[in-house]
Structures are given as C-alpha cells and as structure tokens.
Design an enzyme around this catalytic site. Structure first.
Site, short mmCIF file in Angstrom:
data_model
loop_
_atom_site.label_atom_id
_atom_site.label_comp_id
_atom_site.label_asym_id
_atom_site.label_seq_id
_atom_site.Cartn_x
_atom_site.Cartn_y
_atom_site.Cartn_z
N ARG A 125 20.90 40.58 -36.02
CA ARG A 125 22.34 40.73 -35.75
C ARG A 125 23.13 39.58 -36.38
O ARG A 125 24.20 39.78 -36.94
CB ARG A 125 22.60 40.76 -34.24
CG ARG A 125 22.04 42.02 -33.62
CD ARG A 125 22.59 42.18 -32.22
NE ARG A 125 21.85 43.19 -31.50
CZ ARG A 125 21.99 43.43 -30.22
NH1 ARG A 125 22.83 42.74 -29.49
NH2 ARG A 125 21.28 44.37 -29.63
N LEU A 154 14.68 29.00 -35.58
CA LEU A 154 14.93 30.14 -36.47
C LEU A 154 13.76 30.35 -37.44
O LEU A 154 13.11 29.39 -37.85
CB LEU A 154 16.23 29.89 -37.25
CG LEU A 154 17.48 29.79 -36.36
CD1 LEU A 154 18.63 29.17 -37.12
CD2 LEU A 154 17.85 31.16 -35.80
N ARG A 158 17.99 27.41 -30.61
CA ARG A 158 16.85 28.32 -30.82
C ARG A 158 16.22 27.99 -32.15
O ARG A 158 16.91 27.60 -33.10
CB ARG A 158 17.31 29.78 -30.85
CG ARG A 158 17.56 30.35 -29.47
CD ARG A 158 17.65 31.85 -29.49
NE ARG A 158 16.36 32.47 -29.16
CZ ARG A 158 16.23 33.73 -28.73
NH1 ARG A 158 17.29 34.50 -28.59
NH2 ARG A 158 15.04 34.23 -28.46
N GLU A 186 10.38 24.72 -41.44
CA GLU A 186 9.72 23.76 -40.55
C GLU A 186 10.79 23.05 -39.72
O GLU A 186 11.80 22.56 -40.28
CB GLU A 186 8.94 22.74 -41.38
CG GLU A 186 7.89 22.03 -40.59
CD GLU A 186 7.21 20.95 -41.42
OE1 GLU A 186 6.82 19.94 -40.85
OE2 GLU A 186 7.11 21.13 -42.65
N HIS A 205 21.22 16.78 -35.85
CA HIS A 205 20.11 16.45 -34.96
C HIS A 205 20.29 15.03 -34.40
O HIS A 205 20.61 14.11 -35.16
CB HIS A 205 18.78 16.56 -35.72
CG HIS A 205 17.60 16.29 -34.84
ND1 HIS A 205 17.11 17.23 -33.94
CD2 HIS A 205 16.84 15.18 -34.68
CE1 HIS A 205 16.09 16.70 -33.28
NE2 HIS A 205 15.91 15.46 -33.71
N SER A 255 31.16 20.06 -28.54
CA SER A 255 32.07 18.94 -28.86
C SER A 255 32.15 18.73 -30.37
O SER A 255 33.21 18.36 -30.89
CB SER A 255 31.65 17.65 -28.14
OG SER A 255 30.46 17.14 -28.68
N ASP A 293 13.31 20.79 -38.02
CA ASP A 293 13.91 19.46 -38.25
C ASP A 293 13.28 18.72 -39.42
O ASP A 293 13.24 17.47 -39.43
CB ASP A 293 13.80 18.59 -36.96
CG ASP A 293 14.54 19.20 -35.79
OD1 ASP A 293 15.54 19.92 -36.02
OD2 ASP A 293 14.11 18.97 -34.64
N ASN A 337 21.86 21.38 -40.25
CA ASN A 337 21.70 21.18 -38.80
C ASN A 337 22.02 19.74 -38.43
O ASN A 337 21.67 18.81 -39.16
CB ASN A 337 20.24 21.48 -38.41
CG ASN A 337 19.97 21.25 -36.93
OD1 ASN A 337 20.75 21.68 -36.07
ND2 ASN A 337 18.88 20.57 -36.61
N ARG A 378 13.88 38.01 -33.02
CA ARG A 378 14.06 38.92 -34.18
C ARG A 378 15.36 39.71 -34.07
O ARG A 378 16.06 39.89 -35.06
CB ARG A 378 12.90 39.92 -34.28
CG ARG A 378 11.56 39.28 -34.50
CD ARG A 378 11.41 38.81 -35.94
NE ARG A 378 10.30 37.87 -36.00
CZ ARG A 378 10.09 36.98 -36.94
NH1 ARG A 378 10.91 36.88 -37.96
NH2 ARG A 378 9.07 36.17 -36.91
N GLN A 411 26.61 10.69 -29.58
CA GLN A 411 27.63 11.74 -29.71
C GLN A 411 28.86 11.21 -30.46
O GLN A 411 29.44 11.89 -31.30
CB GLN A 411 28.03 12.25 -28.33
CG GLN A 411 29.00 13.41 -28.39
CD GLN A 411 29.45 13.87 -27.01
OE1 GLN A 411 30.04 13.09 -26.26
NE2 GLN A 411 29.16 15.10 -26.69
C1 GAR Z 1 24.33 17.33 -30.38
O1 GAR Z 1 24.01 16.07 -29.86
C2 GAR Z 1 23.32 17.72 -31.44
O2 GAR Z 1 22.82 16.61 -32.15
C3 GAR Z 1 22.24 18.35 -30.61
O3 GAR Z 1 22.91 19.08 -29.63
C4 GAR Z 1 24.13 18.39 -29.30
C5 GAR Z 1 25.25 19.40 -29.29
O4 GAR Z 1 26.41 18.82 -28.77
N1 GAR Z 1 21.40 19.19 -31.39
C6 GAR Z 1 20.11 19.33 -31.20
O5 GAR Z 1 19.50 18.73 -30.33
C7 GAR Z 1 19.43 20.27 -32.15
N2 GAR Z 1 18.02 20.10 -32.11
P1 GAR Z 1 27.77 19.62 -28.78
O6 GAR Z 1 27.46 21.02 -28.24
O7 GAR Z 1 28.64 18.84 -27.83
O8 GAR Z 1 28.30 19.65 -30.16
#
Ligand code: GAR
Length: 215
Positions: A76, A98, A96, A148, A114, A15, A150, A112, A71, A176
């Site tokens: 890739r 990294l 995943r 490390e 979060h 989304s 997040d 990222n 890996r 969201q």
């Molecule tokens: C989001 O809420 C994002 O914060 C979370 O995955 C969701 C992806 O939503 N990310 C994590 O948890 C990363 N650790 P989306 O696929 O609808 O964009």
C-alpha cells in the site's frame, strides 16, 4: 529554485516532521512535503500534519483488532509513494523494519534519522546503551536506507559530549535538539544539490559523513 518533494514516514510524536513543516511554511527550506504515512493510527505526527494541511495516510499495523502484515503495509505504501512521486522519502521516527523489495521499489532515495552515531548503536535503546558503555560521545545520524537495518551510508551526523549527570531521558532530549538542527541542515544540502544521493552518495567539497558539533 525547484522544491524538493518529500514523503515522510512516521510512527510517533513527529517533532522532526514539525521542524520540516515549520521550515516549509516559513520558506526557510526549498521543500514540499507531499504526504505523510503513519503505521500508528494515533501517532501525534498525524495531528501535526493535519494541522498543517499536509496530506496524511494511516496504514495502521493493527486494524479492527487484526494485525496488518508488513507485506500489506509495504504494497500500500509503495502505491502511495508512486502516486505522490516524491524526490526523497524520509523516515522520521518510523519504527517498522522495511524489506529490500520495498526499498528497491521506492520511486526515489530513502533516508532515515537515527538516534546514535552510526555505525555504533544500531537498533533500539541507543541512549541507555551509550550510558552503559561509558562512551564520551553520542548524537544522531541521517543515513541512506538499505536492506540491512541502520547500515546504509551515513550522510550527516550531529555530535554531543556525554555529561556525567546524563540519564537516558536527558540524553534523549539533548539528542532530539540536535536532530532538530540536523534534519533541516541535511535537507538543505540535498535540496541545493550539495549532497547527491546516488548509489554512492557524494558531497560537494566535503567527505561523508558531514559532522556537526552543535553542543
Ligand atoms: C527520533 O529520535 C529518531 O531519531 C528516532 O525516533 C525519534 C522520532 O522522534 N528514530 C529511530 O529510533 C529509528 N530507528 P519524533 O517522532 O519526535 O520525530
């Protein structure tokens, strides 16, 4: 204005990728999504990117019943990122972990999204943990990716106040909604040069993280 070239890594519904695609197509943001990599073959994010004519590559963690090691995924993905030559790599629901080598060998900075107010609630199940702890505030963060998990510098956050009748699912939906505002805000700041992602990220006229109270 020169467009910010972005490569997006996804694992799920996408989304937030859709918000980026919509902003790109409507010229609301000076960005160009140069490619999307998914580690999940049937992630809906891939359908969204295909529908928008954005290049996609699936590097599934399970192929012909065999698991692809991290890996192999990383080597890739590194090759693709160097071919695509983005200005920014965005992890938008990429699930995943990294390695330091992958992050260091990326052609540009990596950020990222979060679903918590970092440094609180790194990792998974953030909404459940917020409710269990009785916290009054929750939200989402965009941070620089470092080795490390997040833990890289937090660039921007959007904040909401937890309601007494919130459940994990309600919080997920409320967060969201914040993410869909925080992502374009942050990309606009980067694309316009207000937020600079050097080793020590800086922001013109504001201290980091920039906090948005949108609730
Ligand atoms: C989001 O809420 C994002 O914060 C979370 O995955 C969701 C992806 O939503 N990310 C994590 O948890 C990363 N650790 P989306 O696929 O609808 O964009």
């Amino acid at each position: 204005m020169k467009k910010l070239k972005i490569a997006v890594l996804v694992s799920g519904s996408g989304s937030n990728l859709q918000v980026m695609i919509d902003a790109m197509q409507a010229n609301r943001l000076p960005i160009e999504i140069v490619g999307v990599i998914s580690n999940v073959a049937d992630a809906y994010a891939i359908t969204r990117a295909n529908n928008a004519g954005v290049r996609t590559v699936v590097l599934s963690h399970v192929e012909n019943g065999k698991k692809m090691g991290i890996r192999t995924f990383e080597s890739r993905a590194t090759k693709l990122l160097h071919e695509w030559s983005p200005d920014l790599v965005m992890l938008a629901g990429f699930m995943r972990v990294l390695s330091a080598e992958f992050i260091q060998s990326a052609p540009c900075a990596m950020i990222n999204l979060h679903p918590s107010l970092l440094p609180c609630y790194k990792g998974l199940d953030t909404h459940e943990r917020v409710l269990k702890s009785g916290d009054k505030w929750h939200g989402c963060s965009i941070h620089l990716v470092t080795a490390e998990l997040d833990a890289g510098e937090v660039l921007t956050q959007a904040v909401l106040s937890v309601n007494v009748d919130d459940t994990p699912e309600r919080l997920r939906l409320r967060v969201q909604k914040l993410e869909h505002a925080l992502v374009p805000f942050t990309l606009a700041m980067i694309a316009q040069g207000f937020l600079v992602l050097g080793k020590v990220p800086t922001c013109l006229g504001a201290s980091l993280p920039i906090k948005l109270y949108l609730d």
